[in-house]
Write a protein that holds these residues in place. Structure first.
Motif, short mmCIF file in Angstrom:
data_model
loop_
_atom_site.label_atom_id
_atom_site.label_comp_id
_atom_site.label_asym_id
_atom_site.label_seq_id
_atom_site.Cartn_x
_atom_site.Cartn_y
_atom_site.Cartn_z
N UNK A 122 0.88 -1.16 -0.08
CA UNK A 122 0.00 0.02 0.18
C UNK A 122 0.86 1.24 0.03
N UNK A 123 0.59 1.88 -1.29
CA UNK A 123 1.37 3.49 -1.02
C UNK A 123 0.35 4.60 -1.02
N UNK A 124 0.37 5.43 0.08
CA UNK A 124 -0.67 6.30 0.35
C UNK A 124 0.00 7.59 -0.68
N UNK A 125 -1.01 8.39 -0.95
CA UNK A 125 -1.01 9.70 -1.76
C UNK A 125 -0.43 10.56 -0.82
N UNK A 126 0.29 11.46 -1.57
CA UNK A 126 0.59 12.61 -0.57
C UNK A 126 -0.15 13.98 -0.47
N UNK A 127 -1.22 13.99 -1.31
CA UNK A 127 -2.18 15.15 -1.21
C UNK A 127 -1.80 16.22 -1.98
N UNK A 128 -2.74 17.26 -1.98
CA UNK A 128 -2.40 18.60 -2.42
C UNK A 128 -1.52 19.39 -1.68
N UNK A 129 -0.90 20.45 -2.35
CA UNK A 129 -0.10 21.39 -1.77
C UNK A 129 -0.59 22.41 -1.37
N UNK A 130 -0.28 22.67 0.18
CA UNK A 130 -0.77 23.75 0.83
C UNK A 130 0.07 24.77 1.52
N UNK A 131 1.24 24.72 0.87
CA UNK A 131 2.30 25.95 0.94
C UNK A 131 3.27 25.35 2.06
N UNK A 132 3.36 26.51 3.00
CA UNK A 132 4.52 26.32 4.14
C UNK A 132 4.33 24.97 4.95
N UNK A 133 3.17 24.29 5.02
CA UNK A 133 3.13 23.03 5.83
C UNK A 133 3.46 22.01 5.06
N UNK A 134 3.84 21.93 3.77
CA UNK A 134 4.05 20.64 2.98
C UNK A 134 4.98 19.55 3.40
N UNK A 135 6.08 20.21 3.90
CA UNK A 135 7.12 19.38 4.45
C UNK A 135 6.57 18.71 5.70
N UNK A 147 3.48 8.19 -2.46
CA UNK A 147 3.36 8.74 -4.00
C UNK A 147 3.19 10.08 -3.68
N UNK A 148 4.06 10.99 -4.02
CA UNK A 148 3.69 12.31 -3.69
C UNK A 148 4.00 13.30 -4.84
N UNK A 149 3.25 13.97 -5.33
CA UNK A 149 3.41 14.83 -6.66
C UNK A 149 3.26 16.28 -6.34
#
Length: 357
Positions: free
Chosen positions: A293-306, A325-327
């Motif tokens: 199982x690989x989970x998705x990284x989700x949408x970019x939210x800016x400064x909190x991404x890391x 899996x993060x795009x």
């Protein structure tokens, strides 16, 4: 390299809850956990042919996580799913598909997953430098009004000709079109296996009825069942959004409505509200982790991404998952920052102090 102190700092107030949690629902002892021998212990004992095993070996043995049993994949098919402008306006350099593949290479990823068109232009530059995953189908958002349906954009044979080691596809489980998509994708995966390619299934939910008091597209019980259907059609790897709640079946079984099948022990014995336990249920539905199982990284939210990316990686790893899996978090920022974010995700899986719950 991100140390355990750095991981704890990024997790903030959730650090102890996520790093010290013990899963008392489904024991880690009954799971097939990711490791250096994953291919030998799982896939080599299945019906997968030698060419498929070689393709899986290319996926699992490339990049910074090579040989660990974990996967870090860069997916960039959002130019279709969410429009090129919405996806790349933050960083127009990624309208150029060569930069997509370059980010995956410099970011130490196991593989890059993107469209036929992007990989066709990148093929002779990069097919021998990083494993390609061709995304076979997409949901286009140019039809008015918008509709939500995954349609094939090319053939498995064309993906093979591009030098791909794997194909990916999405099924919108729960949608009116899901029956057709299941048939299309199962046939495509059968052909991919016959050509020696591995298969990755995006097991997403899609139905307006799943949005009630909460967004049950992210419930552990419904996403877990989507995973279970996905492994049934012989996906080698399952991609799923990380669960944020539970009780989708219950929410849809109200009044005179009757939906699906459930057992109360799903909620009382097999899960809790803890995010690691919810993700553990997703892993259990992937044949107790025998299919990663690989989970998705989700949408970019800016400064909190890391911080968000590291949190997702910690939950996935401690639940028994096989990677992230993060795009958008990576490509919607300058390349060097994207590389740092991808490396931070990988550091979670390399960290010995981040153990299985």
């Amino acid at each position: 390299m991100l140390t355990i102190d750095g991981i704890q700092s990024l997790l903030g107030q959730e650090s102890d809850s996520l790093l010290q949690h013990t899963c008392n629902t489904i024991s880690k002892d009954v799971l097939q956990l990711p490791g250096a021998n994953t291919i030998d212990e799982v896939y080599a004992l299945s019906n997968r042919g030698p060419q498929v095993l070689r393709s899986l070996g290319q996926l699992f043995n490339h990049g910074r996580l090579g040989g660990t049993g974990y996967l870090s994949i860069l997916p960039v098919d959002q130019g279709i799913e969410h429009s090129g402008g919405a996806s790349f306006a933050k960083n127009p350099a990624y309208f150029n598909p060569l930069n997509i593949t370059k980010l995956a290479v410099e970011g130490g990823c196991n593989a890059v997953a993107t469209t036929f068109g992007a990989l066709a232009l990148a093929s002779r530059h990069y097919a021998h430098k990083i494993p390609f995953i061709v995304k076979l189908n997409h949901n286009e958002l140019l039809t008015y009004p918008n509709k939500f349906d995954q349609v094939m954009f090319g053939s498995v044979r064309d993906a093979w000709n591009l030098g791909a080691v794997a194909v990916g596809a999405t099924i919108y489980f729960g949608s009116e079109q899901s029956d057709r998509q299941i048939v299309e994708v199962s046939r495509a995966f059968e052909e991919a296996h016959s050509l020696g390619m591995a298969t990755i299934l995006w097991c997403y939910l899609r139905n307006d009825a799943f949005k009630k008091d909460k967004d049950y597209h992210l419930s552990a019980d419904l996403t877990g069942q989507a995973n279970h259907i996905g492994v049934t059609i012989q996906a080698d790897i399952i991609k799923q959004k990380q669960p944020e709640n539970n009780g989708g079946y219950k929410a849809l079984n109200t009044g005179n409505s009757s939906y699906g099948k459930l057992d109360e022990r799903i909620y009382t014995q097999l899960t809790t509200d803890h995010p690691i336990d919810l993700c553990r249920y997703q892993v259990a539905n992937c044949y107790m982790g025998r299919i990663g199982l690989i989970n998705s990284g989700g949408a970019s939210s800016g400064e909190k991404d890391m911080a968000d990316a590291v949190r997702s990686a910690v939950i996935n790893k401690r639940a028994g998952g096989a990677g992230l899996i993060s795009g958008r978090k990576a490509f919607q920022r300058p390349m060097q920052e994207g590389v740092q974010l991808l490396n931070a995700i990988q550091d979670v899986y390399l960290a010995k102090d981040v153990t299985i719950a």
